[in-house]
Design a protein around this motif. Structure first.
Motif, short mmCIF file in Angstrom:
data_model
loop_
_atom_site.label_atom_id
_atom_site.label_comp_id
_atom_site.label_asym_id
_atom_site.label_seq_id
_atom_site.Cartn_x
_atom_site.Cartn_y
_atom_site.Cartn_z
N ASN A 24 0.90 -1.11 0.09
CA ASN A 24 -0.02 0.03 0.07
C ASN A 24 0.82 1.18 -0.07
N ASN A 25 1.97 1.32 0.82
CA ASN A 25 2.82 2.12 0.67
C ASN A 25 4.27 1.96 1.00
N LEU A 26 5.42 2.76 0.67
CA LEU A 26 6.61 2.19 1.12
C LEU A 26 7.18 3.40 1.80
N GLN A 27 8.10 3.13 2.68
CA GLN A 27 8.75 4.25 3.57
C GLN A 27 10.23 4.07 3.85
N TRP A 28 10.74 5.36 3.91
CA TRP A 28 12.23 5.32 4.26
C TRP A 28 12.71 5.97 5.49
N TYR A 29 13.53 5.26 6.06
CA TYR A 29 13.82 5.70 7.25
C TYR A 29 15.30 5.95 7.45
N ARG A 30 15.92 6.78 8.27
CA ARG A 30 17.28 6.83 8.56
C ARG A 30 17.57 6.37 10.23
N GLN A 31 18.78 5.86 10.40
CA GLN A 31 19.06 5.40 11.49
C GLN A 31 20.55 5.72 11.87
N ASN A 32 20.79 6.74 12.72
CA ASN A 32 22.10 7.01 13.18
C ASN A 32 22.64 5.78 13.90
N SER A 33 24.08 5.71 14.36
CA SER A 33 24.41 4.41 14.90
C SER A 33 24.00 4.40 16.28
N GLY A 34 23.29 3.23 16.78
CA GLY A 34 22.87 3.19 17.91
C GLY A 34 21.69 4.11 18.19
N ARG A 35 21.14 4.41 17.39
CA ARG A 35 19.77 5.20 17.75
C ARG A 35 18.46 4.72 17.29
N GLY A 36 17.37 5.42 17.46
CA GLY A 36 16.21 5.25 16.73
C GLY A 36 15.96 5.40 15.36
N LEU A 37 15.00 5.28 14.84
CA LEU A 37 14.80 5.56 13.32
C LEU A 37 14.01 6.85 13.23
N VAL A 38 14.40 7.40 12.12
CA VAL A 38 13.86 8.77 11.76
C VAL A 38 12.98 8.68 10.49
N HIS A 39 11.82 8.92 10.57
CA HIS A 39 11.11 8.78 9.31
C HIS A 39 11.42 9.94 8.25
N LEU A 40 11.86 9.49 7.06
CA LEU A 40 12.15 10.32 6.07
C LEU A 40 10.97 10.77 5.01
#
Lengths: 112, 119
Positions: free
Chosen positions: A30-46
Protein backbone atom coordinates in the motif's frame (compact mmCIF):
# COMPACT_ATOMS: atom_id res chain seq x y z
CA UNK A 1 7.91 -12.07 7.67
CA UNK A 2 9.59 -11.45 4.36
CA UNK A 3 12.03 -8.62 4.20
CA UNK A 4 12.94 -6.44 1.33
CA UNK A 5 16.41 -6.35 -0.05
CA UNK A 6 18.40 -3.18 -0.28
CA UNK A 7 21.46 -2.50 -2.32
CA UNK A 8 24.10 -1.65 -1.98
CA UNK A 9 24.62 -2.95 1.54
CA UNK A 10 27.24 -0.27 2.04
CA UNK A 11 28.06 2.90 0.14
CA UNK A 12 30.86 5.42 0.62
CA UNK A 13 30.91 8.65 -1.32
CA UNK A 14 32.55 12.04 -1.15
CA UNK A 15 30.69 14.91 0.42
CA UNK A 16 28.73 16.81 -2.18
CA UNK A 17 28.09 13.79 -4.37
CA UNK A 18 24.71 12.18 -4.79
CA UNK A 19 23.85 8.89 -3.09
CA UNK A 20 21.39 6.40 -4.51
CA UNK A 21 20.02 3.43 -2.62
CA UNK A 22 17.66 0.82 -3.94
CA UNK A 23 15.03 -1.32 -2.29
CA UNK A 24 13.21 -4.32 -3.68
CA UNK A 25 10.29 -6.09 -2.09
CA UNK A 26 8.27 -9.19 -2.74
CA UNK A 27 4.59 -8.66 -1.97
CA UNK A 28 2.02 -6.10 -3.04
CA UNK A 29 2.11 -2.95 -0.95
CA UNK A 30 0.00 0.00 0.00
CA UNK A 31 2.93 2.26 0.72
CA UNK A 32 6.70 2.30 1.08
CA UNK A 33 8.63 4.37 3.57
CA UNK A 34 12.26 5.28 4.03
CA UNK A 35 13.88 5.69 7.41
CA UNK A 36 17.29 6.82 8.60
CA UNK A 37 19.08 5.41 11.61
CA UNK A 38 22.19 6.89 13.12
CA UNK A 39 24.44 4.43 14.86
CA UNK A 40 22.86 3.11 18.04
CA UNK A 41 19.82 5.33 17.73
CA UNK A 42 16.17 5.02 16.85
CA UNK A 43 14.69 5.53 13.43
CA UNK A 44 13.81 8.80 11.82
CA UNK A 45 11.04 8.82 9.26
CA UNK A 46 12.18 10.40 6.00
CA UNK A 47 9.45 10.00 3.44
CA UNK A 48 6.40 7.92 2.58
CA UNK A 49 5.31 7.13 -0.95
CA UNK A 50 1.99 5.52 -1.70
CA UNK A 51 1.48 2.74 -4.19
CA UNK A 52 -0.30 5.05 -6.63
CA UNK A 53 2.59 7.52 -6.62
CA UNK A 54 5.68 7.23 -8.76
CA UNK A 55 7.93 9.92 -7.39
CA UNK A 56 8.14 12.11 -4.34
CA UNK A 57 10.49 14.84 -3.19
CA UNK A 58 11.37 16.19 0.21
CA UNK A 59 14.23 18.66 0.40
CA UNK A 60 17.35 16.87 -0.85
CA UNK A 61 15.54 13.55 -0.97
CA UNK A 62 13.93 12.03 -4.02
CA UNK A 63 12.09 8.74 -3.84
CA UNK A 64 10.79 6.74 -6.75
CA UNK A 65 8.51 3.75 -6.71
CA UNK A 66 7.98 1.20 -9.46
CA UNK A 67 5.28 -1.20 -8.38
CA UNK A 68 5.60 -3.26 -11.56
CA UNK A 69 9.21 -4.03 -10.63
CA UNK A 70 8.50 -4.01 -6.90
CA UNK A 71 11.32 -1.60 -6.33
CA UNK A 72 12.05 1.83 -4.94
CA UNK A 73 15.03 4.11 -4.89
CA UNK A 74 16.14 6.85 -2.54
CA UNK A 75 18.35 9.60 -3.90
CA UNK A 76 20.11 12.01 -1.59
CA UNK A 77 21.52 14.96 -3.49
CA UNK A 78 24.48 17.10 -2.46
CA UNK A 79 25.37 14.76 0.38
CA UNK A 80 26.67 16.06 3.69
CA UNK A 81 28.72 14.42 6.41
CA UNK A 82 25.59 14.45 8.60
CA UNK A 83 23.90 12.12 6.12
CA UNK A 84 26.17 9.31 7.31
CA UNK A 85 23.75 6.71 8.66
CA UNK A 86 21.94 3.50 7.80
CA UNK A 87 18.92 3.82 5.57
CA UNK A 88 16.04 1.38 5.60
CA UNK A 89 13.03 0.98 3.40
CA UNK A 90 9.86 -0.39 4.94
CA UNK A 91 6.72 -1.57 3.24
CA UNK A 92 3.17 -1.43 4.49
CA UNK A 93 0.33 -3.45 3.08
CA UNK A 94 -2.47 -1.37 4.48
CA UNK A 95 -3.09 1.86 6.28
CA UNK A 96 -3.84 2.56 9.87
CA UNK A 97 -2.05 0.39 12.33
CA UNK A 98 -0.54 -2.02 9.87
CA UNK A 99 2.85 -3.50 10.66
CA UNK A 100 5.84 -2.57 8.54
CA UNK A 101 8.32 -4.92 6.96
CA UNK A 102 11.84 -3.54 6.89
CA UNK A 103 14.51 -4.01 4.28
CA UNK A 104 18.05 -5.05 5.06
CA UNK A 105 19.38 -1.50 4.99
CA UNK A 106 22.17 0.44 3.32
CA UNK A 107 25.03 1.83 5.39
CA UNK A 108 25.94 5.17 3.89
CA UNK A 109 29.23 6.87 4.72
CA UNK A 110 29.89 10.40 3.54
CA UNK A 111 33.58 11.20 3.37
CA UNK A 112 34.32 14.86 4.21
CA UNK B 1 6.26 15.31 14.84
CA UNK B 2 5.03 12.90 17.45
CA UNK B 3 7.47 11.90 20.16
CA UNK B 4 8.02 8.42 21.52
CA UNK B 5 10.31 7.78 24.45
CA UNK B 6 11.86 4.62 25.77
CA UNK B 7 13.23 3.86 29.17
CA UNK B 8 15.84 2.84 29.98
CA UNK B 9 18.09 3.76 27.09
CA UNK B 10 20.47 1.00 28.09
CA UNK B 11 20.53 -1.75 30.67
CA UNK B 12 23.00 -4.38 31.75
CA UNK B 13 21.72 -7.34 33.71
CA UNK B 14 22.79 -10.75 34.89
CA UNK B 15 21.65 -13.89 33.19
CA UNK B 16 18.38 -15.16 34.64
CA UNK B 17 16.98 -11.81 35.65
CA UNK B 18 14.01 -10.04 34.08
CA UNK B 19 14.17 -6.64 32.47
CA UNK B 20 11.30 -4.27 31.76
CA UNK B 21 11.46 -1.72 28.96
CA UNK B 22 8.92 1.08 28.73
CA UNK B 23 7.68 2.77 25.59
CA UNK B 24 5.67 5.96 25.92
CA UNK B 25 3.96 8.21 23.44
CA UNK B 26 4.41 11.69 24.80
CA UNK B 27 2.04 13.86 22.81
CA UNK B 28 -0.46 11.52 21.24
CA UNK B 29 -2.53 8.47 22.00
CA UNK B 30 -0.97 5.33 20.61
CA UNK B 31 -3.65 2.83 19.81
CA UNK B 32 -1.01 0.47 18.52
CA UNK B 33 2.58 -0.03 19.50
CA UNK B 34 5.13 -2.26 17.86
CA UNK B 35 8.20 -3.88 19.35
CA UNK B 36 11.27 -4.62 17.26
CA UNK B 37 14.67 -6.05 17.98
CA UNK B 38 17.78 -5.27 16.04
CA UNK B 39 21.09 -7.11 16.11
CA UNK B 40 24.28 -5.21 15.25
CA UNK B 41 24.45 -4.12 11.64
CA UNK B 42 21.18 -5.83 10.86
CA UNK B 43 17.67 -4.72 10.09
CA UNK B 44 14.72 -4.41 12.43
CA UNK B 45 12.75 -7.55 13.10
CA UNK B 46 9.21 -7.12 14.31
CA UNK B 47 8.58 -9.05 17.50
CA UNK B 48 5.00 -8.19 18.29
CA UNK B 49 2.13 -5.82 17.74
CA UNK B 50 0.44 -4.43 20.79
CA UNK B 51 -3.03 -2.91 20.81
CA UNK B 52 -4.27 -1.01 23.82
CA UNK B 53 -6.42 -3.15 26.06
CA UNK B 54 -5.89 -6.41 24.24
CA UNK B 55 -3.31 -9.16 24.02
CA UNK B 56 -0.29 -8.63 21.86
CA UNK B 57 0.10 -10.42 18.55
CA UNK B 58 3.48 -12.09 18.32
CA UNK B 59 5.42 -12.80 15.17
CA UNK B 60 6.31 -16.34 14.28
CA UNK B 61 9.26 -17.58 16.27
CA UNK B 62 8.93 -15.05 19.09
CA UNK B 63 8.28 -16.64 22.47
CA UNK B 64 5.35 -14.89 24.09
CA UNK B 65 6.20 -16.26 27.52
CA UNK B 66 9.70 -14.88 27.29
CA UNK B 67 8.83 -11.47 25.88
CA UNK B 68 5.85 -10.24 27.84
CA UNK B 69 4.09 -7.23 26.38
CA UNK B 70 1.57 -5.09 28.18
CA UNK B 71 -0.25 -2.15 26.60
CA UNK B 72 -2.31 -0.99 29.54
CA UNK B 73 -2.92 2.58 28.44
CA UNK B 74 -2.98 4.65 25.29
CA UNK B 75 0.42 6.11 26.09
CA UNK B 76 2.37 3.23 27.55
CA UNK B 77 3.47 -0.20 26.46
CA UNK B 78 6.01 -2.35 28.27
CA UNK B 79 8.20 -5.20 27.11
CA UNK B 80 9.52 -7.52 29.78
CA UNK B 81 12.32 -9.87 28.87
CA UNK B 82 11.94 -12.69 31.36
CA UNK B 83 14.84 -14.85 32.51
CA UNK B 84 17.17 -13.01 30.17
CA UNK B 85 20.14 -14.82 28.66
CA UNK B 86 23.15 -13.51 26.73
CA UNK B 87 21.48 -14.35 23.42
CA UNK B 88 18.74 -11.85 24.31
CA UNK B 89 21.29 -9.06 24.19
CA UNK B 90 20.09 -6.75 21.47
CA UNK B 91 18.76 -3.31 20.63
CA UNK B 92 15.03 -3.13 21.30
CA UNK B 93 13.03 -0.44 19.57
CA UNK B 94 9.39 0.43 19.94
CA UNK B 95 7.18 2.41 17.63
CA UNK B 96 3.75 3.86 18.08
CA UNK B 97 0.92 4.53 15.71
CA UNK B 98 -2.06 6.81 16.16
CA UNK B 99 -5.32 5.78 14.61
CA UNK B 100 -7.96 8.10 13.25
CA UNK B 101 -5.92 11.24 12.65
CA UNK B 102 -4.41 12.75 9.52
CA UNK B 103 -1.01 11.43 10.48
CA UNK B 104 -2.18 7.89 10.98
CA UNK B 105 -1.55 6.82 7.39
CA UNK B 106 0.65 3.96 8.43
CA UNK B 107 3.22 6.33 9.86
CA UNK B 108 4.93 4.95 12.88
CA UNK B 109 6.89 7.05 15.30
CA UNK B 110 9.94 5.34 16.70
CA UNK B 111 11.47 5.48 20.12
CA UNK B 112 15.23 5.95 20.55
CA UNK B 113 15.76 2.30 21.44
CA UNK B 114 17.00 0.37 24.47
CA UNK B 115 20.28 -1.50 24.39
CA UNK B 116 20.09 -4.63 26.50
CA UNK B 117 23.24 -6.47 27.50
CA UNK B 118 22.88 -9.71 29.39
CA UNK B 119 26.02 -10.92 31.13
Amino acid sequence: SQQGEEDPQALSIQEGENATMNCSYKTSINNLQWYRQNSGRGLVHLILIRSNEREKHSGRLRVTLDTSKKSSSLLITASRAADTASYFCATGRGFGNEKLTFGTGTRLTIIP
Amino acid sequence: GAVVSQHPSWVICKSGTSVKIECRSLDFQATTMFWYRQFPKQSLMLMATSNEGSKATYEQGVEKDKFLINHASLTLSTLTVTSAHPEDSSFYICSASEWGTPRSYNEQFFGPGTRLTVL
